[in-house]
Design an enzyme around this catalytic site. Sequence first.
Site, mmCIF file in Angstrom:
data_model
loop_
_atom_site.group_PDB
_atom_site.id
_atom_site.type_symbol
_atom_site.label_atom_id
_atom_site.label_comp_id
_atom_site.label_asym_id
_atom_site.label_seq_id
_atom_site.Cartn_x
_atom_site.Cartn_y
_atom_site.Cartn_z
ATOM 1 N N VAL A 18 1.080 -1.389 0.440
ATOM 2 C CA VAL A 18 -0.091 -0.272 -0.247
ATOM 3 C C VAL A 18 0.875 1.260 -0.177
ATOM 4 C CG1 VAL A 18 -1.873 1.787 1.422
ATOM 5 C CG2 VAL A 18 -2.144 -0.858 0.811
ATOM 6 N N PHE A 45 9.976 1.264 14.073
ATOM 7 C CA PHE A 45 8.458 1.185 14.739
ATOM 8 C C PHE A 45 8.818 0.125 15.731
ATOM 9 C CE2 PHE A 45 4.775 2.162 12.000
ATOM 10 C CZ PHE A 45 5.114 3.802 11.716
ATOM 11 N N ALA A 68 3.679 -2.198 8.489
ATOM 12 C CA ALA A 68 3.211 -2.374 10.098
ATOM 13 C C ALA A 68 3.413 -3.905 9.593
ATOM 14 C CB ALA A 68 1.060 -2.921 9.522
ATOM 15 N N THR A 70 2.930 -7.434 9.349
ATOM 16 C CA THR A 70 1.507 -7.849 8.614
ATOM 17 C C THR A 70 1.651 -9.771 8.652
ATOM 18 O OG1 THR A 70 2.977 -7.690 6.323
ATOM 19 C CG2 THR A 70 0.873 -5.647 7.327
ATOM 20 N N TYR A 107 -3.932 2.553 8.434
ATOM 21 C CA TYR A 107 -4.882 0.929 7.593
ATOM 22 C C TYR A 107 -4.993 -0.425 9.007
ATOM 23 C CZ TYR A 107 -3.288 3.460 3.732
ATOM 24 O OH TYR A 107 -3.127 4.351 3.111
ATOM 25 N N THR A 109 -7.812 -3.757 9.389
ATOM 26 C CA THR A 109 -7.758 -5.106 9.389
ATOM 27 C C THR A 109 -9.397 -5.797 9.471
ATOM 28 O OG1 THR A 109 -7.257 -7.159 9.215
ATOM 29 C CG2 THR A 109 -6.676 -6.627 11.150
ATOM 30 N N TYR A 133 -2.498 -11.208 15.338
ATOM 31 C CA TYR A 133 -2.105 -10.239 14.252
ATOM 32 C C TYR A 133 -3.423 -9.172 14.891
ATOM 33 C CZ TYR A 133 -2.492 -7.556 9.682
ATOM 34 O OH TYR A 133 -2.746 -6.828 8.825
ATOM 35 N N TRP A 158 -7.517 -8.868 2.335
ATOM 36 C CA TRP A 158 -6.794 -9.213 1.467
ATOM 37 C C TRP A 158 -6.377 -8.912 0.377
ATOM 38 C CZ3 TRP A 158 -10.375 -14.220 0.000
ATOM 39 C CH2 TRP A 158 -10.739 -14.704 1.025
HETATM 40 P P1 NDP Z 1 3.171 -4.981 3.461
HETATM 41 O O1 NDP Z 1 3.551 -6.193 4.546
HETATM 42 O O2 NDP Z 1 3.800 -5.257 2.317
HETATM 43 O O3 NDP Z 1 4.364 -4.142 4.285
HETATM 44 C C1 NDP Z 1 4.388 -3.474 5.888
HETATM 45 C C2 NDP Z 1 5.430 -1.819 5.913
HETATM 46 O O4 NDP Z 1 5.283 -1.901 6.718
HETATM 47 C C3 NDP Z 1 6.483 -2.030 4.935
HETATM 48 O O5 NDP Z 1 6.779 -1.185 4.472
HETATM 49 C C4 NDP Z 1 7.396 -2.835 6.068
HETATM 50 O O6 NDP Z 1 8.888 -2.163 5.901
HETATM 51 C C5 NDP Z 1 6.734 -1.712 7.248
HETATM 52 N N1 NDP Z 1 6.974 -2.620 8.242
HETATM 53 C C6 NDP Z 1 7.302 -3.629 8.843
HETATM 54 N N2 NDP Z 1 8.042 -3.722 9.417
HETATM 55 C C7 NDP Z 1 8.565 -2.201 10.517
HETATM 56 C C8 NDP Z 1 9.176 -1.853 11.055
HETATM 57 N N3 NDP Z 1 9.486 -2.191 12.398
HETATM 58 N N4 NDP Z 1 9.261 -0.465 11.334
HETATM 59 C C9 NDP Z 1 8.959 0.512 9.833
HETATM 60 N N5 NDP Z 1 7.990 -0.617 9.320
HETATM 61 C C10 NDP Z 1 7.721 -1.360 9.212
HETATM 62 O O7 NDP Z 1 1.933 -4.040 4.540
HETATM 63 P P2 NDP Z 1 0.871 -3.741 3.258
HETATM 64 O O8 NDP Z 1 1.132 -2.907 2.577
HETATM 65 O O9 NDP Z 1 -0.391 -5.243 2.763
HETATM 66 O O10 NDP Z 1 0.039 -3.374 4.436
HETATM 67 C C11 NDP Z 1 -0.827 -2.105 4.793
HETATM 68 C C12 NDP Z 1 -0.962 -2.234 5.405
HETATM 69 O O11 NDP Z 1 -3.230 -2.577 5.361
HETATM 70 C C13 NDP Z 1 -1.150 -2.646 6.749
HETATM 71 O O12 NDP Z 1 -1.440 -1.941 8.508
HETATM 72 C C14 NDP Z 1 -2.075 -4.345 7.072
HETATM 73 O O13 NDP Z 1 -2.194 -4.495 8.638
HETATM 74 C C15 NDP Z 1 -3.205 -3.128 6.155
HETATM 75 N N6 NDP Z 1 -3.954 -4.147 5.991
HETATM 76 C C16 NDP Z 1 -2.864 -5.502 5.168
HETATM 77 C C17 NDP Z 1 -3.537 -6.945 4.606
HETATM 78 C C18 NDP Z 1 -2.687 -7.524 3.950
HETATM 79 O O14 NDP Z 1 -3.316 -8.449 2.995
HETATM 80 N N7 NDP Z 1 -1.892 -7.641 3.356
HETATM 81 C C19 NDP Z 1 -5.473 -6.870 4.804
HETATM 82 C C20 NDP Z 1 -5.962 -6.246 5.535
HETATM 83 C C21 NDP Z 1 -5.475 -5.194 6.033
HETATM 84 P P3 NDP Z 1 10.137 -3.033 5.060
HETATM 85 O O15 NDP Z 1 10.253 -3.398 4.168
HETATM 86 O O16 NDP Z 1 11.417 -2.248 5.098
HETATM 87 O O17 NDP Z 1 10.310 -4.142 6.240
#
Ligand code: NDP
Length: 299
Positions: A18, A45, A68, A70, A107, A109, A133, A158
């Site tokens: 996202v 984070f 997040a 995830t 965001y 879930t 989670y 999703w």
């Molecule tokens: P991604 O798993 O694709 O990306 C997660 C992001 O969080 C990455 O940029 C990652 O950075 C970053 N991140 C992870 N750990 C840390 C940390 N310790 N400090 C800072 N940044 C961190 O997630 P999505 O884009 O899929 O999800 C976006 C939002 O949507 C989230 O809030 C998620 O909970 C929510 N969501 C997602 C769903 C899904 O199916 N994926 C479903 C419903 C909601 P890096 O790449 O550097 O690790």
Amino acid sequence: MTDSAVPTVLLFGATGQVGSAVARLLRGRQPCPRLIALSSAQADFRRPDSLRDLVRRERPDFIVNAAAYTAVDRAESEIELAHLINATAPGVLAEEAARIGASLLHYSTDYVFEGSAAEPYSENDVPNPLSAYGRSKLAGERAIAITGARHVIIRTSWVYSSRGSNFLLTMRRLFQERDEVRVVNDQYGAPTSAGFLAHATLVVLETALRRADFAGGVYHLTASGYTTWFGFAQRIYESLKSREPLKCGRVVPIATDEYPTPARRPRWSVLDSSKFQREFGLAPSSWQEQLDSVLVELQ
Ligand code: NDP
């Protein structure tokens, strides 16, 4: 952006599905906002207090938090880490947003629900997460709300895109490697593309710039319609089959019990997006249309 003054957007999680889609759209806007897009290496984070200095230094108009933890199954054995990243850190961002009068877009879930409903969940339904989670994400929502910061929390489901780690890309790989792929057919939800969520994010930011009186709080937003993981996989399979060589001969529907995972998932996590549509005037496209667009990008 429509405002004459160029707003500053501080984006966390800019490398995720996202976050990267949001960054791409914001960079293409005219006039382009001042965008500070941060990866986990630039804003960790796991050290929530380190985020305070960042926010105080940059003084954004908007904070968009797409960062997040995830990994739904791994969270069962990393409960504290998931809580730190999904609840404590967003709470700190909200405290800082309140302090400088910024708005926070975050965001959450569908996994905040237990999945026993028979119709789409509305924002008034009471959450009851089944997984670590889901509990960490719900704690994040609450940590934000109690700060009093102006905020919008988009609960979605999703999520997938043409990059990153997601169901679409996992299925594509399995279709290339295996003769047969078995997929759960008794969990219902709405596959939602990261690109659509990025577009909705811009709509929220533009609304917030135009209308100081817009209603903050929790919103549900997914693609329209719903399916099962099997239904999603079947559609991916049919679309890919006509475009590229696949080893897989058939996709087989199975029950959740036949595919045990560390985290329990809701059987039904379809969300009702009508409140978002009313407030922000954006009607979601269908999950099939969103999938078709992402498959075009994938090519
Ligand atoms: P991604 O798993 O694709 O990306 C997660 C992001 O969080 C990455 O940029 C990652 O950075 C970053 N991140 C992870 N750990 C840390 C940390 N310790 N400090 C800072 N940044 C961190 O997630 P999505 O884009 O899929 O999800 C976006 C939002 O949507 C989230 O809030 C998620 O909970 C929510 N969501 C997602 C769903 C899904 O199916 N994926 C479903 C419903 C909601 P890096 O790449 O550097 O690790």
